[in-house]
Design a protein around this motif. Structure first.
Motif, PDB file in Angstrom:
ATOM      1  N   UNK A 134      -3.445  91.016 140.197  1.00  0.00           N
ATOM      2  CA  UNK A 134      -2.471  91.907 139.584  1.00  0.00           C
ATOM      3  C   UNK A 134      -1.082  91.262 139.607  1.00  0.00           C
ATOM      4  N   UNK A 135      -0.515  91.042 138.432  1.00  0.00           N
ATOM      5  CA  UNK A 135       0.828  90.452 138.337  1.00  0.00           C
ATOM      6  C   UNK A 135       1.872  91.366 138.977  1.00  0.00           C
ATOM      7  N   UNK A 136       1.684  92.663 138.806  1.00  0.00           N
ATOM      8  CA  UNK A 136       2.620  93.622 139.403  1.00  0.00           C
ATOM      9  C   UNK A 136       2.544  93.559 140.922  1.00  0.00           C
ATOM     10  N   UNK A 137       1.346  93.453 141.473  1.00  0.00           N
ATOM     11  CA  UNK A 137       1.193  93.359 142.928  1.00  0.00           C
ATOM     12  C   UNK A 137       1.847  92.082 143.452  1.00  0.00           C
ATOM     13  N   UNK A 138       1.709  90.986 142.723  1.00  0.00           N
ATOM     14  CA  UNK A 138       2.356  89.729 143.132  1.00  0.00           C
ATOM     15  C   UNK A 138       3.868  89.911 143.165  1.00  0.00           C
ATOM     16  N   UNK A 139       4.421  90.545 142.145  1.00  0.00           N
ATOM     17  CA  UNK A 139       5.866  90.772 142.113  1.00  0.00           C
ATOM     18  C   UNK A 139       6.311  91.625 143.297  1.00  0.00           C
ATOM     19  N   UNK A 140       5.522  92.632 143.635  1.00  0.00           N
ATOM     20  CA  UNK A 140       5.869  93.485 144.773  1.00  0.00           C
ATOM     21  C   UNK A 140       5.781  92.716 146.092  1.00  0.00           C
ATOM     22  N   UNK A 141       4.748  91.899 146.246  1.00  0.00           N
ATOM     23  CA  UNK A 141       4.620  91.097 147.466  1.00  0.00           C
ATOM     24  C   UNK A 141       5.784  90.117 147.586  1.00  0.00           C
ATOM     25  N   UNK A 142       6.150  89.482 146.483  1.00  0.00           N
ATOM     26  CA  UNK A 142       7.294  88.572 146.491  1.00  0.00           C
ATOM     27  C   UNK A 142       8.574  89.318 146.861  1.00  0.00           C
ATOM     28  N   UNK A 143       8.735  90.491 146.294  1.00  0.00           N
ATOM     29  CA  UNK A 143       9.943  91.293 146.537  1.00  0.00           C
ATOM     30  C   UNK A 143      10.065  91.697 148.001  1.00  0.00           C
TER      31      UNK A 143
END
Length: 168
Positions: free
Chosen positions: A8-17
């Protein structure tokens, strides 16, 4: 690496954030920041919260999310995110080879948990090896496909809005 483990691209963005810095955020701001629908962000926030990776706090009527530093995998996920961003290897090389670096900060988008494609670094020190820095910037782009922008200052400006990754 991280994108092959997490689909999930959204999950990756959240983990990075949340795991690259002590960031917090609420649903609508995150959706706007990531240019994603609130529904897709809500689904991933719920999954990460149910897994115990994120915790929530109420600020008035707004639910604010942040990484759960008490989770048993917090440090492992933070390390994995850092390696994904390539910051650990980059900073180790810089500090080892640049000369008398007093402090090093990650600033800009990466300090806020955003993978914008450019890594901004602030180095504090005198008589640093500028020629090596140019070589390192080119090598980093070849390896990580990210530009590196480095600012060097002779003395510490005081409170920095980035992540201190070297120094006291």
């Amino acid at each position: 690496m991280l994108d092959s483990l997490v689909t999930s691209k959204t999950r990756i963005k959240l983990l990075l954030k949340f795991f690259s810095h002590k960031n917090s955020g609420y649903l609508r701001a995150l959706a706007k920041e990531f240019n994603e629908s609130t529904n897709s962000v809500r689904v991933e926030l719920n999954r990460l919260t149910e897994a115990g990776l994120l915790k929530t706090e109420e600020e008035g009527r707004i639910k604010v999310y942040k990484a759960n530093e008490q989770h048993p995998f917090f440090s492992e996920i933070s390390n994995m995110v850092s390696k994904f961003l390539g910051l650990d290897e980059l900073m180790e090389k810089i500090v080892r080879r640049m000369g008398p670096v007093q402090k090093a900060y990650i600033i800009g988008d990466y300090a806020m948990g955003l993978d914008s494609g450019e890594i901004e670094i602030l180095l504090i020190g005198k008589d640093l090896d500028i020629q090596y820095l140019d070589f390192l910037k080119n090598k980093t782009y070849e390896k990580l496909q990210r530009k590196v922008k480095v600012t060097i200052q002779d003395s510490d400006p005081g409170e920095s809005t980035g992540i201190m990754i070297f120094g006291n």
